[in-house]
Design a protein around this motif. Sequence first.
Motif, PDB file in Angstrom:
ATOM      1  N   SER A 184     -26.744 -22.562 -53.670  1.00 43.38           N
ATOM      2  CA  SER A 184     -25.844 -23.720 -53.703  1.00 43.38           C
ATOM      3  C   SER A 184     -26.291 -24.785 -52.713  1.00 43.38           C
ATOM      4  O   SER A 184     -26.109 -25.975 -52.947  1.00 43.38           O
ATOM      5  CB  SER A 184     -24.412 -23.288 -53.376  1.00 43.38           C
ATOM      6  N   TYR A 209     -15.056 -24.275 -60.056  1.00 45.44           N
ATOM      7  CA  TYR A 209     -14.811 -25.709 -59.901  1.00 45.44           C
ATOM      8  C   TYR A 209     -14.600 -26.401 -61.240  1.00 45.44           C
ATOM      9  O   TYR A 209     -15.024 -27.532 -61.436  1.00 45.44           O
ATOM     10  CB  TYR A 209     -15.964 -26.383 -59.147  1.00 45.44           C
ATOM     11  N   SER A 211     -16.147 -26.262 -63.715  1.00 41.82           N
ATOM     12  CA  SER A 211     -17.413 -26.725 -64.272  1.00 41.82           C
ATOM     13  C   SER A 211     -17.493 -26.301 -65.730  1.00 41.82           C
ATOM     14  O   SER A 211     -17.457 -25.122 -66.031  1.00 41.82           O
ATOM     15  CB  SER A 211     -18.565 -26.107 -63.487  1.00 41.82           C
ATOM     16  N   SER A 215     -25.275 -26.604 -65.340  1.00 44.21           N
ATOM     17  CA  SER A 215     -25.861 -27.468 -64.316  1.00 44.21           C
ATOM     18  C   SER A 215     -26.565 -26.596 -63.296  1.00 44.21           C
ATOM     19  O   SER A 215     -25.987 -25.636 -62.802  1.00 44.21           O
ATOM     20  CB  SER A 215     -24.765 -28.278 -63.620  1.00 44.21           C
ATOM     21  N   ARG A 218     -24.577 -27.300 -59.619  1.00 44.55           N
ATOM     22  CA  ARG A 218     -23.277 -26.796 -59.190  1.00 44.55           C
ATOM     23  C   ARG A 218     -23.361 -25.298 -58.921  1.00 44.55           C
ATOM     24  O   ARG A 218     -24.430 -24.729 -58.835  1.00 44.55           O
ATOM     25  CB  ARG A 218     -22.249 -27.070 -60.271  1.00 44.55           C
ATOM     26  N   ARG A 219     -22.192 -24.637 -58.854  1.00 48.18           N
ATOM     27  CA  ARG A 219     -22.192 -23.198 -58.604  1.00 48.18           C
ATOM     28  C   ARG A 219     -22.297 -22.417 -59.919  1.00 48.18           C
ATOM     29  O   ARG A 219     -21.950 -21.249 -59.986  1.00 48.18           O
ATOM     30  CB  ARG A 219     -20.923 -22.825 -57.832  1.00 48.18           C
ATOM     31  N   CYS A 220     -22.821 -23.088 -60.936  1.00 48.61           N
ATOM     32  CA  CYS A 220     -23.043 -22.493 -62.257  1.00 48.61           C
ATOM     33  C   CYS A 220     -24.059 -21.349 -62.151  1.00 48.61           C
ATOM     34  O   CYS A 220     -25.059 -21.460 -61.455  1.00 48.61           O
ATOM     35  CB  CYS A 220     -23.570 -23.602 -63.161  1.00 48.61           C
ATOM     36  N   GLU A 249     -22.005 -35.701 -52.117  1.00 50.95           N
ATOM     37  CA  GLU A 249     -21.144 -34.552 -52.452  1.00 50.95           C
ATOM     38  C   GLU A 249     -19.660 -34.939 -52.391  1.00 50.95           C
ATOM     39  O   GLU A 249     -19.177 -35.435 -51.379  1.00 50.95           O
ATOM     40  CB  GLU A 249     -21.436 -33.416 -51.458  1.00 50.95           C
TER      41      GLU A 249
END
Length: 439
Positions: A184, A209, A211, A215, A218-220, A249
């Motif tokens: 991240s 998030y 999401s 992506s 992101r934290r994907c 950010e």
Amino acid sequence: MSTETDSNGSITITRNRFVRFLFTNKYVQPTVNLLTVGIFFYAIYRAAVGPADSSTNFGAVAFFDLWWSPVMIISLLFLGRIWCFFCPLGAIVRFTQRFGLRRHFPMYTHTKWFVYGLPISILSLTAVTFALARWPMYKVGVAYTPSLIPYYWLPILGVAVGVSLVYQRQAFCRYVCPATGVMSVTAKLSPLEVAQTSETGVQCATLEYESEYLSTDRRCTACMKCTTERPDEDVELRFRWPGSKIVTERIPLVDEAIVALVIWAIFPIDHVLGDAVASTALVQGLPGLLTPTTAYLVSIAATIIGFTAVHRLASDWSGLEWTESFTKFGLAYAPLGIMYSLGAHVIGGLLESGGESLNVFANGLGIALALPAGVSPAIVSSWEVFFATGWLWLAVAWSGSIAWQVATTMTDSKRRALRAFVPHVAFMSACTFLVVLAH
Ligand code: SF4
Ligand code: SF4
């Protein structure tokens, strides 16, 4: 390739039919994961039964000379969280959670702990797991003792399976994986991002998030649900200034700043401070592994406390809001740790013995390969000189430029920006000078 560069500097890579197939066919990732999971278990087995010399042991080479150093670090630095697409642990997590209890992971993001005015959430657990996962490699010697490798990976695998059998939505990947917090942070440094062009409406497999589109930024976790369920949605390759994401950010998390500081602590700082602490009579007198462990913990604690003290000075002097500025300035230190690791372990390691590592890996898979072991000793020593005299200072320039951008966007005058910036750049430079001296 029928890709085109859009006016905003991105390329819609799924205009190419083969690339679209790779992203949207639901069998592609499972097929790739069959291969990576197979290599993962094979490498553990070969580590246990292979030669004791780590440079010729397939398992040791696969895990530490190729996976953790070059592949992980280079992919993280250039393409964010793309590694999650290939990751064998992620594949195992996605598989085992189908048979699990599917409980919610204990979330503390709404009831944060406040430490020195900073809101700490469950995401800080990833800083702890990263430090824990790194500790045995060199402090216990797993990286150069192949017979220890199964004792390293099988507990991590056990935790991954255990967590996914109890908790839903790839909880291991979100909160426990030793690499997830690091990814991240490094994703914010990458010059490239792979992402769908808009929200897909597909409910994210992790609900991270909210999401709703693939992506690598992101934290994907790149489970590809977004792309396989919406194959008509385009995927872009976007270009950006490396580190700009830290400045822009929208939801800065203190936990990620802590991860960035731990990366800096574990790589360059521990090489200087850890070695110095370990050589003191008091710490040397401790039994067994307590000597390197104490030095390691001192390095981490001293880095976080040192940064906090410097930022207290910077924020009081410039009148910056404490929490957001702590987070953004903390993230600005990430290049110092990443560049050290990239230069010392990845580039240095590849120059010295990259060919040999590839030979051992390929030969272990039954592919004949006989590359030269490495480059000439003269090139290796030239690199080492450049590493100390140029490379580490490029890292300071990169971190400093991010810190300056953060300072100017968070203040309303050059004078205040300088007051926020100067203590940090002085701290970065002083610590780097000590690292160079010790190198
Ligand atoms: S978060 Fe960790 S375990 Fe999950 S897919 Fe990514 S690297 Fe693998
Ligand atoms: S954003 Fe999409 S690809 Fe990423 S974890 Fe969620 S569902 Fe999977």
